[in-house]
Design a protein around this motif. Structure first.
Motif, mmCIF file in Angstrom:
data_model
loop_
_atom_site.group_PDB
_atom_site.id
_atom_site.type_symbol
_atom_site.label_atom_id
_atom_site.label_comp_id
_atom_site.label_asym_id
_atom_site.label_seq_id
_atom_site.Cartn_x
_atom_site.Cartn_y
_atom_site.Cartn_z
ATOM 1 N N LEU A 1 -46.287 38.468 30.719
ATOM 2 C CA LEU A 1 -45.766 38.640 29.365
ATOM 3 C C LEU A 1 -45.000 37.411 28.912
ATOM 4 O O LEU A 1 -45.063 37.020 27.739
ATOM 5 C CB LEU A 1 -44.866 39.880 29.293
ATOM 6 C CG LEU A 1 -45.573 41.220 29.452
ATOM 7 C CD1 LEU A 1 -44.553 42.349 29.514
ATOM 8 C CD2 LEU A 1 -46.548 41.447 28.310
ATOM 9 N N ARG A 2 -44.274 36.759 29.832
ATOM 10 C CA ARG A 2 -43.551 35.523 29.491
ATOM 11 C C ARG A 2 -44.521 34.415 29.118
ATOM 12 O O ARG A 2 -44.258 33.633 28.215
ATOM 13 C CB ARG A 2 -42.690 35.078 30.667
ATOM 14 C CG ARG A 2 -41.541 35.976 30.974
ATOM 15 C CD ARG A 2 -40.302 35.644 30.226
ATOM 16 N NE ARG A 2 -39.833 34.324 30.637
ATOM 17 C CZ ARG A 2 -39.208 33.493 29.824
ATOM 18 N NH1 ARG A 2 -38.974 33.828 28.598
ATOM 19 N NH2 ARG A 2 -38.808 32.322 30.242
ATOM 20 N N ALA B 1 -36.932 40.984 27.218
ATOM 21 C CA ALA B 1 -37.916 41.890 26.630
ATOM 22 C C ALA B 1 -39.127 42.048 27.549
ATOM 23 O O ALA B 1 -39.673 43.146 27.688
ATOM 24 C CB ALA B 1 -38.357 41.378 25.262
ATOM 25 N N ALA B 2 -39.544 40.959 28.192
ATOM 26 C CA ALA B 2 -40.692 41.021 29.101
ATOM 27 C C ALA B 2 -40.384 41.886 30.317
ATOM 28 O O ALA B 2 -41.212 42.700 30.732
ATOM 29 C CB ALA B 2 -41.083 39.614 29.533
ATOM 30 N N LYS C 1 -38.081 44.248 30.527
ATOM 31 C CA LYS C 1 -37.927 45.635 30.087
ATOM 32 C C LYS C 1 -39.284 46.276 29.817
ATOM 33 O O LYS C 1 -39.542 47.403 30.242
ATOM 34 C CB LYS C 1 -37.070 45.675 28.823
ATOM 35 C CG LYS C 1 -36.766 47.052 28.344
ATOM 36 C CD LYS C 1 -35.853 47.012 27.131
ATOM 37 C CE LYS C 1 -35.642 48.411 26.592
ATOM 38 N NZ LYS C 1 -34.832 48.409 25.379
ATOM 39 N N HIS C 2 -40.173 45.553 29.147
ATOM 40 C CA HIS C 2 -41.513 46.064 28.849
ATOM 41 C C HIS C 2 -42.291 46.332 30.139
ATOM 42 O O HIS C 2 -42.957 47.369 30.282
ATOM 43 C CB HIS C 2 -42.246 45.072 27.963
ATOM 44 C CG HIS C 2 -43.537 45.560 27.434
ATOM 45 N ND1 HIS C 2 -44.574 44.722 27.123
ATOM 46 C CD2 HIS C 2 -43.996 46.804 27.165
ATOM 47 C CE1 HIS C 2 -45.597 45.424 26.691
ATOM 48 N NE2 HIS C 2 -45.271 46.692 26.714
ATOM 49 N N SER D 1 -44.220 40.972 34.229
ATOM 50 C CA SER D 1 -43.270 40.327 33.320
ATOM 51 C C SER D 1 -43.544 38.828 33.215
ATOM 52 O O SER D 1 -43.370 38.235 32.145
ATOM 53 C CB SER D 1 -41.827 40.581 33.755
ATOM 54 O OG SER D 1 -41.555 39.988 34.990
ATOM 55 N N GLN E 1 -47.239 34.817 27.643
ATOM 56 C CA GLN E 1 -47.745 35.144 26.311
ATOM 57 C C GLN E 1 -46.686 34.913 25.238
ATOM 58 O O GLN E 1 -46.930 35.182 24.071
ATOM 59 C CB GLN E 1 -48.217 36.597 26.268
ATOM 60 C CG GLN E 1 -49.405 36.869 27.153
ATOM 61 C CD GLN E 1 -49.766 38.335 27.215
ATOM 62 O OE1 GLN E 1 -49.144 39.176 26.564
ATOM 63 N NE2 GLN E 1 -50.771 38.653 28.025
ATOM 64 N N GLY E 2 -45.494 34.449 25.637
ATOM 65 C CA GLY E 2 -44.476 34.088 24.676
ATOM 66 C C GLY E 2 -43.367 35.097 24.467
ATOM 67 O O GLY E 2 -42.535 34.917 23.582
ATOM 68 N N GLU E 3 -43.323 36.130 25.262
ATOM 69 C CA GLU E 3 -42.282 37.136 25.096
ATOM 70 C C GLU E 3 -40.982 36.646 25.734
ATOM 71 O O GLU E 3 -40.985 35.893 26.703
ATOM 72 C CB GLU E 3 -42.725 38.458 25.741
ATOM 73 C CG GLU E 3 -42.017 39.659 25.190
ATOM 74 C CD GLU E 3 -42.686 40.975 25.561
ATOM 75 O OE1 GLU E 3 -41.954 41.956 25.717
ATOM 76 O OE2 GLU E 3 -43.916 41.010 25.693
ATOM 77 N N GLU E 4 -39.848 37.055 25.172
ATOM 78 C CA GLU E 4 -38.533 36.693 25.708
ATOM 79 C C GLU E 4 -38.363 37.278 27.114
ATOM 80 O O GLU E 4 -38.985 38.272 27.456
ATOM 81 C CB GLU E 4 -37.433 37.242 24.797
ATOM 82 C CG GLU E 4 -37.416 36.648 23.421
ATOM 83 C CD GLU E 4 -36.721 35.301 23.383
ATOM 84 O OE1 GLU E 4 -35.848 35.064 24.233
ATOM 85 O OE2 GLU E 4 -37.082 34.495 22.520
#
Length: 66
Positions: free
Chosen positions: A44-45, A53-54, A56-57, A41, A47-50
């Motif tokens: 993913l953060r 959302a990060a 959860k993904h 996560s 890379q700009g993800e919230e």
């Protein structure tokens, strides 16, 4: 850990060296799983993800659900 101890209680198992090793292994496995979710996560953060959302993904991918 609670589930493992309850399983021992309800099946009449004893708290011996084998069950202790099993519980330690279980704790280590769960800890590793949590660390991997957090690490993924964080990637993913970056890379700009919230945040939500990060997380959860990452959890969905680690649990291998679609």
């Amino acid at each position: 850990m609670t589930g493992a101890l309850l399983a021992l209680y309800f099946t009449g198992g004893t708290w011996n060296i084998y069950s202790q090793i099993g519980v330690v292994t279980l704790v280590g496995l769960i800890t590793k799983h949590g660390i991997l979710i957090v690490e993924f996560s964080n990637q993913l953060r970056e890379q700009g993800e919230e945040l939500f959302a990060a997380v959860k993904h990452a959890a969905v991918l680690r649990l291998r659900r679609s």
